[in-house]
Design a protein around this motif. Structure first.
Motif, PDB file in Angstrom:
ATOM      1  N   ARG A 299       0.844  -1.191   0.000  1.00  0.00           N
ATOM      2  CA  ARG A 299       0.000   0.000   0.000  1.00  0.00           C
ATOM      3  C   ARG A 299       0.882   1.244   0.000  1.00  0.00           C
ATOM      4  O   ARG A 299       1.706   1.432   0.897  1.00  0.00           O
ATOM      5  N   SER A 300       0.701   2.072  -1.012  1.00  0.00           N
ATOM      6  CA  SER A 300       1.391   3.372  -1.096  1.00  0.00           C
ATOM      7  C   SER A 300       2.893   3.240  -0.889  1.00  0.00           C
ATOM      8  O   SER A 300       3.520   4.026  -0.154  1.00  0.00           O
ATOM      9  N   GLY A 301       3.472   2.234  -1.545  1.00  0.00           N
ATOM     10  CA  GLY A 301       4.915   2.052  -1.482  1.00  0.00           C
ATOM     11  C   GLY A 301       5.419   1.381  -0.220  1.00  0.00           C
ATOM     12  O   GLY A 301       6.633   1.242  -0.036  1.00  0.00           O
ATOM     13  N   LYS A 302       4.515   0.947   0.651  1.00  0.00           N
ATOM     14  CA  LYS A 302       4.934   0.259   1.869  1.00  0.00           C
ATOM     15  C   LYS A 302       4.448  -1.183   1.859  1.00  0.00           C
ATOM     16  O   LYS A 302       3.428  -1.499   1.236  1.00  0.00           O
ATOM     17  N   SER A 303       5.169  -2.053   2.541  1.00  0.00           N
ATOM     18  CA  SER A 303       4.821  -3.465   2.640  1.00  0.00           C
ATOM     19  C   SER A 303       4.432  -3.795   4.081  1.00  0.00           C
ATOM     20  O   SER A 303       5.105  -3.359   5.030  1.00  0.00           O
ATOM     21  N   TYR A 304       3.337  -4.576   4.215  1.00  0.00           N
ATOM     22  CA  TYR A 304       2.855  -4.968   5.541  1.00  0.00           C
ATOM     23  C   TYR A 304       2.625  -6.475   5.573  1.00  0.00           C
ATOM     24  O   TYR A 304       2.182  -7.077   4.582  1.00  0.00           O
ATOM     25  N   ARG A 305       2.907  -7.080   6.717  1.00  0.00           N
ATOM     26  CA  ARG A 305       2.579  -8.495   6.903  1.00  0.00           C
ATOM     27  C   ARG A 305       1.058  -8.653   6.865  1.00  0.00           C
ATOM     28  O   ARG A 305       0.313  -7.810   7.382  1.00  0.00           O
ATOM     29  N   PHE A 306       0.618  -9.771   6.295  1.00  0.00           N
ATOM     30  CA  PHE A 306      -0.818  -9.971   6.110  1.00  0.00           C
ATOM     31  C   PHE A 306      -1.137 -11.465   6.173  1.00  0.00           C
ATOM     32  O   PHE A 306      -0.448 -12.273   5.563  1.00  0.00           O
ATOM     33  N   GLY A 307      -2.189 -11.807   6.914  1.00  0.00           N
ATOM     34  CA  GLY A 307      -2.614 -13.209   6.925  1.00  0.00           C
ATOM     35  C   GLY A 307      -2.904 -13.726   8.316  1.00  0.00           C
ATOM     36  O   GLY A 307      -3.540 -13.055   9.125  1.00  0.00           O
ATOM     37  N   ASP A 308      -2.414 -14.936   8.600  1.00  0.00           N
ATOM     38  CA  ASP A 308      -2.601 -15.590   9.900  1.00  0.00           C
ATOM     39  C   ASP A 308      -1.333 -15.352  10.703  1.00  0.00           C
ATOM     40  O   ASP A 308      -0.368 -16.111  10.616  1.00  0.00           O
ATOM     41  N   LEU A 309      -1.316 -14.282  11.509  1.00  0.00           N
ATOM     42  CA  LEU A 309      -0.078 -13.792  12.111  1.00  0.00           C
ATOM     43  C   LEU A 309      -0.055 -13.989  13.624  1.00  0.00           C
ATOM     44  O   LEU A 309      -1.074 -14.040  14.290  1.00  0.00           O
ATOM     45  N   VAL A 310       1.166 -14.068  14.146  1.00  0.00           N
ATOM     46  CA  VAL A 310       1.420 -14.015  15.579  1.00  0.00           C
ATOM     47  C   VAL A 310       2.258 -12.766  15.849  1.00  0.00           C
ATOM     48  O   VAL A 310       3.227 -12.491  15.142  1.00  0.00           O
TER      49      VAL A 310
END
Length: 621
Positions: A137-148
């Motif tokens: 999103r808008s040049g940034k990366s984020y963890r996504f999904g089934d996270l701890v």
């Protein structure tokens, strides 16, 4: 660790309200020294956005609001819910974790609610367990999904509402294997009488079974019109309840905190302590008063208008409005009560300055509730006295007029057109219905003049068999009782007289329910027209909650009454049900208060045209 959870009274796409509540919750949590704050499911947009979730713009707008919220999260970790459109083609229901102004990731819901009131698979896609990817999103990366996630050495993860209702397949079991010590559950779990007991065990039992702490936060109030949320907050550890709040608050934000020790956790409880027995009479009045209060203010209406017949249903409607005023005023105080409703003038509030509490309630109820008794030659002195005494006792405005001239006018027109007289022998339904229908225009005029909501008085038992006149007693802006059966309402009135102090209910509680549409000598009663309400309600529940056939219903109920009488009642119920679906399609919006309702726009769909169970009813013999 000090944990906080907040119940929020949100409204679909009301960005200003929703963000103000979120900001308020974050500020309150920070003042309480909380390190982690849990907010409810989809609280940025509101849960009830319906098909707006399918749009391109709504998830994008929600993400922009998330970036605003991100800046409020200084020195605190916050979990906040929003929809995320992923790679331009599917939408996920997510919880975003923000720590000290940094987005750590998005957990996507794994199980989607698809029964009763819920149609989540229409809007969202379920996320596969154990999988993780990256959101750009808008040049940034984020963890996504089934996270701890991890905070202060404590591992935490999510079950989002429906995830927790999936038995042994729920995510909590997989979280335990990953060393999770704290499970967060942001929810939009609708209110239904006695449901809190089930939810309590989902949370507290899970904390014991999965050897963890568990924090739960639900939405609050009448969010989008039909569904009420009780704002439940629960914090538990190892089968021990640490905190449970007061449900169904009139506040916009209900924040609760508790300190939970993860280094020296509470010992595993030998047995989960059950909740005290639930009083559904208390639950009903708490839920319906909050539902009406929110509906009134969110629709920007200026009060309620009610055709007060003196019978059970209209009497319940009058009492719940009076109780709405009492309960909201007691919790919020006069200033906040007036601010939230925004219907009282400066002069109104000045008049209250030197009045006692009872006089204040009477005055405010009179400003918010206008009633009228619309009698005919078939009306009785008993119902008039019942209506007048109840209105007087609660302070409602009360009008009294007759509609005989209007009824005679319509009858005369049709008799002239047909060239014959209308009689009770040949035209019974017609002559009943015109009385109910003629009552609608006048009461609608009052509603329009007052800029108010007209309360329809139909209940679920009547809706199931079509025992109501369309454009007559079904007329209204909202039908608050349409999700509750008649037998419950009748006993509730007795309870309200005894426990809430409405002594004027003694009149209606001494009457047999009747439409008063036939001449008095015919001694019309509802149950004579239909069947005993307890029998009707049991057939209804077995037929459309348990989804049984007529034969199966008979087998379940055998012995309740004589076999032939029971078969007659089953035939009558299914026949009336089938031919009256078109009426249920046209009822005013109603509240979901019981564990099921008959509203085809929310809980129960049924064809308008059908075979009417003819073959199935023949099999009864």
């Amino acid at each position: 660790m000090i944990l906080a959870a907040a119940a929020l009274n949100q409204t679909p796409i009301d960005w200003e309200n929703n963000l103000a509540n979120i900001k308020n919750a974050i500020e309150l949590a920070r003042k309480s020294k909380a390190e982690l704050l849990l907010l409810p499911e989809l609280c940025i947009t509101g849960y009830g956005c319906e098909d707006l979730f399918l749009s391109n713009w709504l998830p994008e707008e929600a993400f922009e609001k998330l970036l605003i919220i991100q800046e409020w999260c200084e020195d605190i970790t916050v979990a906040v819910g929003l929809p995320i459109r992923f790679r331009d083609h599917v939408v996920y229901n997510t919880a975003c974790v923000i720590r000290n102004k940094e987005i750590l990731g998005f957990t996507a819901k794994q199980f989607l609610a698809n029964d009763g009131l819920h149609y989540e698979p229409r809007w969202f896609t379920s996320w596969p367990a154990g999988q993780e990817t990256t959101l750009e999103r808008s040049g940034k990366s984020y963890r996504f999904g089934d996270l701890v996630y991890e905070l202060n050495g404590v591992k935490f993860a999510f079950e989002i509402c429906e995830d927790a209702w999936r038995g042994d397949d729920r995510p909590a079991g997989r979280h335990q294997q990953r060393g999770v010590q704290l499970i967060l559950n942001p929810s939009a779990s609708h209110f239904a009488m006695s449901k809190t007991d089930v939810r309590y065990h989902l949370v507290v039992d899970a904390s014991k079974k999965y050897n963890c702490a568990y924090m739960y936060a639900n939405l609050l109030g009448n969010e989008a019109g039909r569904v009420v949320y009780d704002g439940e907050i629960l914090i538990a550890q190892n089968g021990n309840l640490i905190m449970r709040n007061q449900l169904l608050s009139f506040k916009n934000v209900d924040l609760e905190c508790a300190e939970v020790d993860f280094e020296n956790p509470m010992p595993v409880a030998e047995k989960v302590t059950p909740l005290p027995p639930i009083d559904e009479n208390k639950e009903f009045i708490s839920a319906i008063t909050l539902a009406l209060f929110d509906y009134l203010r969110k629709s920007r209406s200026r009060g309620f208008v009610l055709s007060l017949s003196g019978g059970a249903d209209s009497s319940v409607c009058a009492v719940v409005v009076a109780e709405m005023v009492k309960r909201a005023l007691n919790e919020l105080g006069l200033e906040e009560f007036a601010r939230k409703l925004n219907v009282f003038s400066v002069e109104d509030l000045e008049q209250l300055e030197f009045r006692n509490d009872f006089e204040k309630l009477q005055f405010l109820t009179g400003k918010l509730l206008t009633t009228a008794y619309q009698g005919t030659v078939n009306s009785s002195e008993d119902t008039f006295r019942s209506a007048e005494e109840l209105a007087r006792s609660i302070g409602a405005v009360f009008y009294n007029w007759t509609i005989d001239d209007e009824v005679k006018g319509y009858i005369s027109k049709i008799e002239t057109a047909l060239g014959r007289e209308l009689t009770w022998k040949t035209d019974d339904v017609t002559l009943q219905n015109i009385q109910a229908r003629v009552r609608a225009p006048g009461i609608w005029m009052l509603a329009n003049i007052n800029h108010a909501l007209l309360l329809a008085t139909s209940n679920r038992s009547e809706a199931s068999v079509g025992y109501a006149t369309m454009d007559g007693d079904t007329s209204g802006s909202i039908s608050p009782l349409a999700g509750v059966d008649k037998a419950f309402l009748r006993q509730w009135l007795v309870w309200a007289q005894e426990h809430l102090g409405y002594e004027a209910l003694q009149y209606v509680n001494g009457l047999q329910p009747t439409a008063e549409l036939r001449p008095a000598e015919q001694t019309q009663t509802d149950e004579k027209d239909l069947m005993p309400y307890p029998i009707l309600n049991q057939i209804e529940r077995l037929a459309f909650y348990e989804r049984l056939s007529p034969e199966q219903v008979f087998a379940q109920m055998k012995g309740v009454e004589d076999d032939e009488q029971l078969k007659m009642h089953i035939r009558r119920f299914y026949s009336l049900w089938s031919r009256n679906q078109w009426k249920r399609e046209r009822y005013a919006p109603s509240f979901h208060l019981d564990d099921y309702n008959l509203d085809p726009r929310s809980w129960l769909r049924f064809p308008i045209l059908s075979g009417g169970f003819q073959e199935e009813l023949m099999q009864l013999g």
